[in-house]
Every structure is written in C-alpha cells, then in structure tokens.
Design a protein around this motif. Structure first.
Motif, PDB file in Angstrom:
ATOM      1  N   ASN A 150      -3.619   8.048   1.008  1.00  0.00           N
ATOM      2  CA  ASN A 150      -4.271   7.550   2.225  1.00  0.00           C
ATOM      3  C   ASN A 150      -4.140   8.617   3.305  1.00  0.00           C
ATOM      4  N   GLY A 191       8.072   5.332  13.129  1.00  0.00           N
ATOM      5  CA  GLY A 191       6.922   5.692  12.312  1.00  0.00           C
ATOM      6  C   GLY A 191       6.732   7.181  12.131  1.00  0.00           C
ATOM      7  N   ALA A 192       5.521   7.645  12.371  1.00  0.00           N
ATOM      8  CA  ALA A 192       5.158   9.031  12.053  1.00  0.00           C
ATOM      9  C   ALA A 192       5.588  10.028  13.126  1.00  0.00           C
ATOM     10  N   ALA A 238       1.387  -3.795   6.512  1.00  0.00           N
ATOM     11  CA  ALA A 238       0.110  -4.312   6.023  1.00  0.00           C
ATOM     12  C   ALA A 238      -1.019  -4.251   7.035  1.00  0.00           C
ATOM     13  N   ASN A 290      -0.961   3.953  15.731  1.00  0.00           N
ATOM     14  CA  ASN A 290       0.211   3.109  15.999  1.00  0.00           C
ATOM     15  C   ASN A 290       1.316   3.911  16.687  1.00  0.00           C
ATOM     16  N   VAL A 291       1.331   5.208  16.438  1.00  0.00           N
ATOM     17  CA  VAL A 291       2.343   6.059  17.068  1.00  0.00           C
ATOM     18  C   VAL A 291       2.228   6.007  18.590  1.00  0.00           C
ATOM     19  N   THR A 337       5.496  -2.003  11.277  1.00  0.00           N
ATOM     20  CA  THR A 337       4.962  -0.652  11.124  1.00  0.00           C
ATOM     21  C   THR A 337       3.670  -0.526  11.925  1.00  0.00           C
ATOM     22  N   SER A 338       2.921  -1.622  11.988  1.00  0.00           N
ATOM     23  CA  SER A 338       1.641  -1.631  12.713  1.00  0.00           C
ATOM     24  C   SER A 338       1.924  -1.939  14.179  1.00  0.00           C
ATOM     25  N   GLY A 354       0.841  -1.194   0.000  1.00  0.00           N
ATOM     26  CA  GLY A 354       0.000   0.000   0.000  1.00  0.00           C
ATOM     27  C   GLY A 354       0.877   1.246   0.000  1.00  0.00           C
ATOM     28  N   VAL A 355       0.383   2.300   0.652  1.00  0.00           N
ATOM     29  CA  VAL A 355       1.107   3.580   0.639  1.00  0.00           C
ATOM     30  C   VAL A 355       2.527   3.424   1.207  1.00  0.00           C
ATOM     31  N   ILE A 356       2.622   2.743   2.339  1.00  0.00           N
ATOM     32  CA  ILE A 356       3.940   2.610   2.977  1.00  0.00           C
ATOM     33  C   ILE A 356       4.767   1.520   2.286  1.00  0.00           C
ATOM     34  N   THR A 377      -2.572   8.119   6.815  1.00  0.00           N
ATOM     35  CA  THR A 377      -1.145   7.830   6.989  1.00  0.00           C
ATOM     36  C   THR A 377      -0.297   9.052   6.656  1.00  0.00           C
ATOM     37  N   ARG A 384      -1.565  -9.619  -0.908  1.00  0.00           N
ATOM     38  CA  ARG A 384      -2.810 -10.391  -1.036  1.00  0.00           C
ATOM     39  C   ARG A 384      -3.316 -10.323  -2.461  1.00  0.00           C
ATOM     40  N   HIS A 385      -3.255  -9.106  -3.034  1.00  0.00           N
ATOM     41  CA  HIS A 385      -3.704  -8.892  -4.413  1.00  0.00           C
ATOM     42  C   HIS A 385      -2.513  -8.328  -5.182  1.00  0.00           C
ATOM     43  N   PRO A 410      -6.789   1.101  14.717  1.00  0.00           N
ATOM     44  CA  PRO A 410      -5.589   0.308  14.407  1.00  0.00           C
ATOM     45  C   PRO A 410      -4.746   0.857  13.267  1.00  0.00           C
TER      46      PRO A 410
HETATM   47  N1  NDP Z   1       3.790   3.412  12.960  1.00  0.00           N
HETATM   48  C1  NDP Z   1       3.231   4.428  12.323  1.00  0.00           C
HETATM   49  O1  NDP Z   1       3.551   5.600  12.553  1.00  0.00           O
HETATM   50  C2  NDP Z   1       2.196   4.158  11.285  1.00  0.00           C
HETATM   51  C3  NDP Z   1       1.772   2.873  11.062  1.00  0.00           C
HETATM   52  N2  NDP Z   1       0.863   2.606  10.087  1.00  0.00           N
HETATM   53  C4  NDP Z   1       0.506   1.198   9.890  1.00  0.00           C
HETATM   54  O2  NDP Z   1       0.889   0.816   8.591  1.00  0.00           O
HETATM   55  C5  NDP Z   1      -0.165   0.103   7.975  1.00  0.00           C
HETATM   56  C6  NDP Z   1      -0.090   0.297   6.479  1.00  0.00           C
HETATM   57  O3  NDP Z   1      -0.358   1.657   6.186  1.00  0.00           O
HETATM   58  P1  NDP Z   1      -0.623   2.121   4.698  1.00  0.00           P
HETATM   59  O4  NDP Z   1       0.439   1.611   3.815  1.00  0.00           O
HETATM   60  O5  NDP Z   1      -0.880   3.570   4.751  1.00  0.00           O
HETATM   61  O6  NDP Z   1      -1.981   1.354   4.404  1.00  0.00           O
HETATM   62  P2  NDP Z   1      -2.583   0.943   2.994  1.00  0.00           P
HETATM   63  O7  NDP Z   1      -4.021   0.664   3.244  1.00  0.00           O
HETATM   64  O8  NDP Z   1      -2.208   1.916   1.938  1.00  0.00           O
HETATM   65  O9  NDP Z   1      -1.828  -0.420   2.642  1.00  0.00           O
HETATM   66  C7  NDP Z   1      -1.989  -1.589   3.364  1.00  0.00           C
HETATM   67  C8  NDP Z   1      -1.606  -2.715   2.452  1.00  0.00           C
HETATM   68  O10 NDP Z   1      -1.544  -3.935   3.193  1.00  0.00           O
HETATM   69  C9  NDP Z   1      -2.049  -4.937   2.373  1.00  0.00           C
HETATM   70  N3  NDP Z   1      -2.438  -6.123   3.121  1.00  0.00           N
HETATM   71  C10 NDP Z   1      -3.454  -6.281   3.995  1.00  0.00           C
HETATM   72  N4  NDP Z   1      -3.496  -7.548   4.446  1.00  0.00           N
HETATM   73  C11 NDP Z   1      -2.478  -8.200   3.838  1.00  0.00           C
HETATM   74  C12 NDP Z   1      -1.993  -9.536   3.913  1.00  0.00           C
HETATM   75  N5  NDP Z   1      -2.576 -10.460   4.677  1.00  0.00           N
HETATM   76  N6  NDP Z   1      -0.910  -9.864   3.172  1.00  0.00           N
HETATM   77  C13 NDP Z   1      -0.314  -8.955   2.374  1.00  0.00           C
HETATM   78  N7  NDP Z   1      -0.732  -7.673   2.261  1.00  0.00           N
HETATM   79  C14 NDP Z   1      -1.806  -7.305   2.996  1.00  0.00           C
HETATM   80  C15 NDP Z   1      -3.219  -4.287   1.664  1.00  0.00           C
HETATM   81  O11 NDP Z   1      -3.518  -5.034   0.530  1.00  0.00           O
HETATM   82  P3  NDP Z   1      -4.947  -5.058  -0.199  1.00  0.00           P
HETATM   83  O12 NDP Z   1      -4.784  -4.092  -1.295  1.00  0.00           O
HETATM   84  O13 NDP Z   1      -5.033  -6.467  -0.645  1.00  0.00           O
HETATM   85  O14 NDP Z   1      -5.969  -4.679   0.814  1.00  0.00           O
HETATM   86  C16 NDP Z   1      -2.634  -2.931   1.330  1.00  0.00           C
HETATM   87  O15 NDP Z   1      -1.956  -2.936   0.098  1.00  0.00           O
HETATM   88  C17 NDP Z   1      -1.430   0.662   8.639  1.00  0.00           C
HETATM   89  O16 NDP Z   1      -2.473  -0.306   8.621  1.00  0.00           O
HETATM   90  C18 NDP Z   1      -0.969   0.926  10.037  1.00  0.00           C
HETATM   91  O17 NDP Z   1      -1.165  -0.236  10.825  1.00  0.00           O
HETATM   92  C19 NDP Z   1       0.350   3.595   9.298  1.00  0.00           C
HETATM   93  C20 NDP Z   1       0.732   4.892   9.496  1.00  0.00           C
HETATM   94  C21 NDP Z   1       1.671   5.292  10.511  1.00  0.00           C
END
Ligand code: NDP
Ligand code: OAA
Length: 262
Positions: A236, A113-114, A64, A183-184, A86-87, A11-13, A239, A37-38, A179
């Motif tokens: 997103n 993280g952020a 993820a 996360n910060v 990251t989560s 995804g974004v990160i 984020t 996943r996709h 969730p």
């Molecule tokens: N520590 C910090 O400061 C921060 C932490 N975060 C964490 O980072 C995570 C990701 O953020 P961000 O990138 O913006 O979110 P996005 O929604 O942009 O991306 C999440 C990605 O994870 C994928 N995903 C979900 N489940 C699975 C799986 N089982 N296997 C493989 N890929 C999977 C999703 O795929 P699909 O397209 O298939 O749904 C999607 O591409 C957030 O959910 C959050 O928990 C975010 C911001 C700040």
C-alpha cells in the motif's frame, strides 16, 4: 500489567501488528484476536466479532480507517477498555473531537504513526512557546488521487513531470480530504493541542521513492525541524512501512514492561 489485545483491521498495518503480537514480539502484550470485515486467507489470530473482542481484550487497536474509529470508539471506551487509534484524523472530526474529554472510562491513545518528534513539540507547546507549526508531506503522485477529484485535477497530479501541490490548508480539512494519507497531521495537531497554529501542504512527486514528512515549528522556546523519509509499504504505497512498528511501540508503552523511551 499484561495487556490482552484485539486488533481491528487486517490490512498492511493491522496484519503486521497482529503477527508481531502473536509471535510475542511485544513483552507484556498478548493477541486475543482480530476483528475483520472479510476473513483473510492467513489471519494472524482468531477471528472475533467486536462484541467478542470486547469480552476478551482490555486493549483494542484500530488499524482499519477513520470510519471504523467512529463505529467503535464509544463501545470500547464505555466498556473500560483502552483504544489505540491509527486513523488519528478521526480525532479532528466534529463527531469525536468535542467529546474527547468526556469519553471513558477506557483511555484513548493516538499512535505517533509515520512521524516522530511529537513528544518534543508537545513539550514546547506546553510551555506556550510555539507560534507556527508546518508539515509538508510529499508522496508519490499517483497515490494522492482521490475519487472526489475532477478528471482535470487527477490528470494534473499524475501527468506533471514536476512535484505539484495537491493540498494546502489546515489539519481538519487535510484529515477529511485525505483520510488515509494525512493522519500524521492530526497526530501533530493533537500533540501541540491546536489546529489553528498548524498549516499543511501535500505534494505529489512523480519521482518520489520515499514518503517525506517535513515538520517545522517555531516560537520563543525554540526552532524545530524534523525530516522523515519513510519507505512506503510495498502493498500500500499510501502507508509508510514504519507505521505498524509505531503502533507496536505505542502498544508496548501501555504494558507493564513499557520501554524506557516510548
Ligand atoms: N497514523 C499514521 O501515521 C497512519 C495512519 N494510517 C491509517 O491506518 C489505516 C490502515 O492503513 P493500512 O493498513 O495501510 O490500510 P489497508 O487498506 O491496507 O487496510 C485497512 C484494513 O481495514 C479493514 N477494514 C475496513 N473497514 C473495516 C471494518 N469495519 N471492520 C474491520 N476491518 C475493516 C480493511 O478490510 P477490507 O479488506 O475488508 O477492506 C483492510 O483490511 C489507514 O486507513 C489510515 O487511516 C495509515 C498510515 C499512517
Ligand atoms: O504513512 C504515512 O506516511 C502517512 C499516512 O499515510 C497517514 O498519515 O495517513
């Protein structure tokens, strides 16, 4: 030491982290592939199953979501690979928190993280000198609506012309209820080694153009105040765009060519 890195999530990160690794943006770290996943249209590297990633990588980077941390943590660490999460909120969950000390032989690391300043706050906490730690996060109001909220609560958040408090409480509840937004808070609680001394406030602001994290801490050792105003990701709004770069900094700190400050 050169690290062979697999990124989980695109995804974004995850996509930004994988792209940077693929172009050689982190000295001493090489992208071996991504676990998704996709399948994305333009993946930054070869698509791998988790099993293939564990064969090829010695460092797995989760980007993820919290459920994925629970899915992969045992498999990664028991193989002796390191895991960057990251989560970070997953660390406060009862399924994982009580087991953190017994996992391995791989190492688990949480990115800052952020937010920042966690190194200094961890140092202050180590001295035993922090009595209170508070974080007030303000995001654009619509980004804070969740499925579990009542229609009235969603309307209160989205329709208010003024900033509204959306959550007030402790770090574990914050990470569970938001969730992908707090996360910060888990990173902060982990850094200071306490969930009890940390309080959290989440504010929705209809006119916010930045995501603001205001961290204050206080005790005999000193008074600390950090204000972080991040630009949200264009893709997103939940984020902060800097997060991917923080994950890359965390990866850099695990290489043989670690930055002098990490
Ligand atoms: N520590 C910090 O400061 C921060 C932490 N975060 C964490 O980072 C995570 C990701 O953020 P961000 O990138 O913006 O979110 P996005 O929604 O942009 O991306 C999440 C990605 O994870 C994928 N995903 C979900 N489940 C699975 C799986 N089982 N296997 C493989 N890929 C999977 C999703 O795929 P699909 O397209 O298939 O749904 C999607 O591409 C957030 O959910 C959050 O928990 C975010 C911001 C700040
Ligand atoms: O990106 C941010 O500013 C914070 C965030 O979403 C999180 O901590 O999950």
């Amino acid at each position: 030491m050169n690290r062979r890195v697999a990124v989980v999530g695109h995804g974004v990160i995850g996509a930004r982290v994988a792209e940077e690794l693929a172009r050689g943006g982190v000295d001493g770290a090489e992208l071996v592939g991504i676990v998704v996943r996709h399948a994305p249209d333009t993946p930054a590297g070869p698509l791998l199953t988790l099993e293939q990633a564990l064969d090829a990588a010695d460092l797995v980077v989760e980007c993820a979501g919290q459920p994925v941390v629970h899915e992969i943590v045992d498999a990664v660490l028991s193989r002796g690979s390191d895991l960057v999460v990251t989560s970070v909120g997953a660390l406060l969950d009862d399924r994982l928190g009580p087991r953190l000390g017994s996992l391995g032989p791989g190492r688990l690391l949480a990115t800052h993280g952020a937010v920042g300043g966690l190194d200094l706050l961890a140092s202050a906490a180590r001295s035993g000198g922090l009595d209170t730690v508070h974080v007030r996060t303000t995001k654009k109001a619509p980004a804070l609506v969740r499925d579990w909220m009542s229609a009235a609560e969603a309307e209160r958040i989205t329709q208010s012309p003024e900033p509204v408090t959306v959550f007030s409480g402790g770090p574990s509840e914050a990470a569970r209820l938001f969730p992908d937004s707090l996360n910060v808070v888990a990173a902060l609680a982990t850094a200071v080694g306490s969930t009890d001394r940390v309080t959290v406030e989440l504010v929705g602001d209809p006119s916010a153009t930045r995501t603001t994290h205001e961290i204050t801490a206080s005790g005999d050792i000193g008074d600390y105040s950090f204000v972080i105003r991040n630009t949200p990701s264009a893709q997103n709004p939940r984020t902060s765009a800097v997060t991917a770069w923080s994950v890359l900094q965390t990866i850099a700190s695990l290489t043989g060519r670690a930055p002098l400050i990490a």
